[in-house]
Design a protein around this motif. Structure first.
Motif, PDB file in Angstrom:
ATOM      1  N   LEU A 358       0.974  -1.067  -0.222  1.00 30.33           N
ATOM      2  CA  LEU A 358      -0.065   0.094   0.052  1.00 30.33           C
ATOM      3  C   LEU A 358       0.883   1.192  -0.161  1.00 30.33           C
ATOM      4  N   VAL A 359       1.981   1.144   0.455  1.00 29.95           N
ATOM      5  CA  VAL A 359       2.731   2.397   0.694  1.00 29.95           C
ATOM      6  C   VAL A 359       3.328   2.515  -0.628  1.00 29.95           C
ATOM      7  N   ASP A 360       4.101   1.421  -0.965  1.00 31.15           N
ATOM      8  CA  ASP A 360       5.019   1.592  -2.136  1.00 31.15           C
ATOM      9  C   ASP A 360       4.270   1.927  -3.269  1.00 31.15           C
ATOM     10  N   SER A 361       3.140   1.645  -3.392  1.00 26.65           N
ATOM     11  CA  SER A 361       2.069   1.816  -4.433  1.00 26.65           C
ATOM     12  C   SER A 361       1.596   3.379  -4.670  1.00 26.65           C
ATOM     13  N   GLY A 362       1.909   3.954  -3.390  1.00 24.35           N
ATOM     14  CA  GLY A 362       1.316   5.343  -3.207  1.00 24.35           C
ATOM     15  C   GLY A 362       0.090   5.397  -2.808  1.00 24.35           C
ATOM     16  N   LYS A 363      -0.701   4.536  -2.359  1.00 21.64           N
ATOM     17  CA  LYS A 363      -2.003   4.579  -2.105  1.00 21.64           C
ATOM     18  C   LYS A 363      -2.083   4.920  -0.391  1.00 21.64           C
ATOM     19  N   ALA A 364      -0.698   4.994   0.269  1.00 24.67           N
ATOM     20  CA  ALA A 364      -0.476   5.144   1.540  1.00 24.67           C
ATOM     21  C   ALA A 364       0.734   6.139   1.791  1.00 24.67           C
TER      22      ALA A 364
END
Length: 408
Positions: A358-364
């Motif tokens: 989630l963080v690496d994808s930019g969603k968080a």
């Protein structure tokens, strides 16, 4: 003391049990429920999340949803369900990997819920109560069990060990790999379990606070309508639940992601965090209570608070409280996690790889991995009449909806 009632369960025929059984209504979105039920007309999701059959974007609380749930429930009864001929209890075993727990399925007194013999540790939301109350009244049934725990009883354990040596009523593995095995208990063992539970001083809601609150509200509405009395005591004044001994229950962490830094730059955020925590290179999962793992800028960090709350304060000492009070609220300006759209929650069963994704994808922007609360800590909080912060515990494995139904 805890009172339980055998009941005449409405349940799937054994050949259909695996197809009927569904994940709890509140752990999936509408789209996820639609995908899980696709191609399976017997899935209980057609009843518990009936909006999946209505046009996309339908309000899940619209009257049409409850009408469709009632219609689908009636059809499912005709196709795949049967009603027991006598009041019974059930032993319900969950096995996930090497973990195994066996609970007692029965109906429990709502009056004892009101009097805190059945203890709570979470607040409920009125809109969610409204939803399940309307669902119960539309169906005339409780279809998803409350998950209870209690301090283990040697007498109950002995009866369960004996009864589970017989042939089960159901035994199947769900698509998520969890094995569900149920035994029907009648006669002398049933009566012995009722007597053994009468000596248990308290029960604790582990999961299902909204189901319990909704059952209490439905009881009030049902009581206002004339109905024949129940001969077995398991009527609308009781709620469907499965009670597990505390030494078998497994609590996983309930992790957090924050979608943005609230206008802070990464450097300013880290500086503010370091003012409140000692931060070192870390691992995805905290090694003990008192540590918080943070995934930020593609790396894991361990956070240890510079100011530790008093251990005598059972709520403030929780890691979830430390995170909220010392970082989420003062730094990221997330005051109420129940209503702030910038924060979301990830159950521990999904693992820390999901946080990284989630963080690496930019969603968080940042994720926090927490050490799980212990069952003993949960009981201490409940015994004190205190309320834990929202989303403090994630119980796994989950009970399935639709296997045992209590008609009210």
């Amino acid at each position: 003391m805890a009172r339980l009632y055998p009941f005449r369960a409405l349940r799937p025929r054994p050949a259909d049990a695996a197809r009927v059984a569904a994940v709890p209504y509140d752990v999936v979105s509408t789209d996820e429920a639609r995908a899980l039920a696709d191609g399976n007309p017997l899935s209980f999701l057609h009843v518990s999340r009936a909006e999946i059959e209505l046009p996309a974007g339908t309000d899940p609380y619209a009257p049409a949803v409850y009408d469709r749930a009632s219609k689908n429930f009636a059809e499912l009864r005709q196709k795949a369900l049967l009603l027991e001929d006598e009041p019974s209890l059930y032993l319900y075993r969950l096995r996930m990997g090497s973990h195994e727990q066996t609970g007692l399925a029965a109906c429990f007194s709502i009056d004892e819920y009101d009097r805190d013999v059945i203890k709570k540790h979470e607040r409920t939301r009125r809109d969610k109560e409204d939803d399940r109350t309307r669902h119960m009244l539309a169906l005339g049934a409780q279809t998803g069990p409350v998950f209870l725990t209690y301090k283990a009883s040697a007498q109950v354990d002995d009866i369960a060990a004996r009864a589970t040596k017989t042939a089960p009523l159901y035994d199947f593995e769900a698509p998520d790999g969890v094995r569900h095995t149920l035994w029907r208990i009648t006669g002398g063992d049933r009566d012995a379990l009722v007597a053994a539970f009468a000596r248990i001083p308290a029960l604790y809601i582990a999961d299902g606070h909204h189901r319990a609150a909704s059952a209490a509200r439905a009881r009030t509405e049902v009581a206002a309508k004339p109905r024949p009395s129940s001969s077995d005591g398991a009527d609308a004044t009781t709620m469907l639940a499965v009670a597990f001994p505390h030494n078998q229950v497994q609590i996983l962490p309930y992790n957090r992601i924050v979608k943005d830094l609230g206008g802070l730059t990464p450097d300013v955020f880290l500086t503010a965090a370091r003012q409140r925590f000692d931060i070192t290179q870390g691992k995805p999962e905290p090694s003990k209570a008192g540590e918080i793992s943070m995934y930020f800028d593609r790396a894991w960090h361990t956070l240890r608070p510079k100011t530790r709350p008093e251990r005598s304060d059972a709520i403030a000492a929780l890691d979830v409280s430390v995170l909220q009070d010392q970082l989420l609220a003062p730094v990221l300006k997330i005051a109420d996690v129940r209503t702030d759209k910038r924060i979301d929650f990830v159950g521990g069963a999904r693992g820390t790889k999901e946080l990284e994704r989630l963080v690496d994808s930019g969603k968080a922007a940042v994720a926090f991995s927490l050490y799980p609360v212990s069952v003993n800590h949960l009981m201490t909080v409940s015994d004190a009449g205190a309320i834990m912060p929202p989303k403090s515990t994630w119980f796994e494995p989950k009970l399935r909806d639709g296997l045992l139904i209590h008609l009210i």
